[in-house]
Scaffold this active site. Sequence first.
Site, PDB file in Angstrom:
ATOM      1  N   LYS A  54       0.841  -1.197   0.000  1.00  0.00           N
ATOM      2  CA  LYS A  54       0.000   0.000   0.000  1.00  0.00           C
ATOM      3  C   LYS A  54       0.873   1.243   0.000  1.00  0.00           C
ATOM      4  CE  LYS A  54      -3.880  -2.325   2.139  1.00  0.00           C
ATOM      5  NZ  LYS A  54      -4.565  -2.762   3.341  1.00  0.00           N
ATOM      6  N   GLN A  98      -4.789  -1.152   9.431  1.00  0.00           N
ATOM      7  CA  GLN A  98      -4.616  -2.492   8.866  1.00  0.00           C
ATOM      8  C   GLN A  98      -5.240  -3.537   9.798  1.00  0.00           C
ATOM      9  OE1 GLN A  98      -3.315  -3.191   5.792  1.00  0.00           O
ATOM     10  NE2 GLN A  98      -3.925  -5.305   6.183  1.00  0.00           N
ATOM     11  N   ASP A 121     -11.210   3.222   3.571  1.00  0.00           N
ATOM     12  CA  ASP A 121     -11.574   1.797   3.491  1.00  0.00           C
ATOM     13  C   ASP A 121     -13.087   1.624   3.416  1.00  0.00           C
ATOM     14  OD1 ASP A 121      -9.577  -0.073   3.241  1.00  0.00           O
ATOM     15  OD2 ASP A 121      -9.145  -0.184   5.389  1.00  0.00           O
TER      16      ASP A 121
END
Length: 288
Positions: A54, A98, A121
């Site tokens: 990422k 994460q 997200d």
Amino acid sequence: MIAARIDGKEFAARVREEVAQGVKDLQASHGVTPGLAVVSVGEDPASQVYVRNKLKYTKACGMNSFHRALDADTSRRSLLLLIESLNKDPAVHGILVQLPLPAHLDSRDVIQTIDCSKDVDGFHTSNVGDLWTSGKPFIPCTPLGCLMLLKSVEPNITGKNAVVIGRSNIVGRPMAALLLNESATVTIAHSNTKDLPAICRQADILVAAVGRPQMIKADWIKPGAIILDVGINRIETPDGRGRLVGDVDFEDVSTVAGAITPVPGGPGPMTIACLLANTLEAAKRAVS
Ligand code: NAD
């Protein structure tokens, strides 16, 4: 029939190029460089690989990236304070925590602390609610990538029978919402579903997000159906190196389906590309 291969790797490269151009445009028009903060807690090996990728792709498309790596025993209070400071930081347009988090931290609690305008997200309940009520949410990256791949082979989803296997918050449920918003007739199947093969045989569009290697076979598939395989599973190989496979038996199902994503190289690469697109979008919204 031999199914067309839907190339997620190639499609993701195109999305990243578009994002890189969008970043340049935003810098030129507003002097703003989008910034993504990635927060990781502990040293889960798979998560470390995801975080590295990422950060790599964020930089490659001209955005700023900030990695905040916390120890596995970080307290809830310290983590929430960090997120609150990122919420206030004008250089940070997107925040990603994460997952999975260590067991002592409640991921729902942590996600709810992220400012929903930086929740790239799309996991904050405000964005989830917007997704189900046709608002303007940040859409979770994996389902968003699947929808893009689907539309690349079938632009008109209206009235199609779609079956999503899996009901997780990160893949199955948002995928079902996206398909419903496209006016598909959607069935969500899961671990308690009865006669799954018969349900799958109704599907013009089948999305597999289960986590069971090569579970879905050719005799589950309606001829010509479009198959999106989200599953990522490592299986043993005779040479001991192992390899990644999806939830779908690719070779077998390719003999019946109309189009199918491979694993690796299907929805996987699209996930990071969509994260970058969401971060650019967050930065655009911040200046508008
Ligand atoms: P999860 O474990 O949270 O959910 C799995 C779902 O599958 C559950 O809803 C469960 O009800 C259902 N299920 C389990 N066994 C079943 C069975 N026998 N029949 C029918 N349904 C069954 O998993 P997840 O986070 O949604 O991920 C699913 C898969 O997708 C995993 O392989 C994961 O690695 C992969 N994944 C890939 C990406 C990506 O490509 N970037 C992103 C997220 C997840």
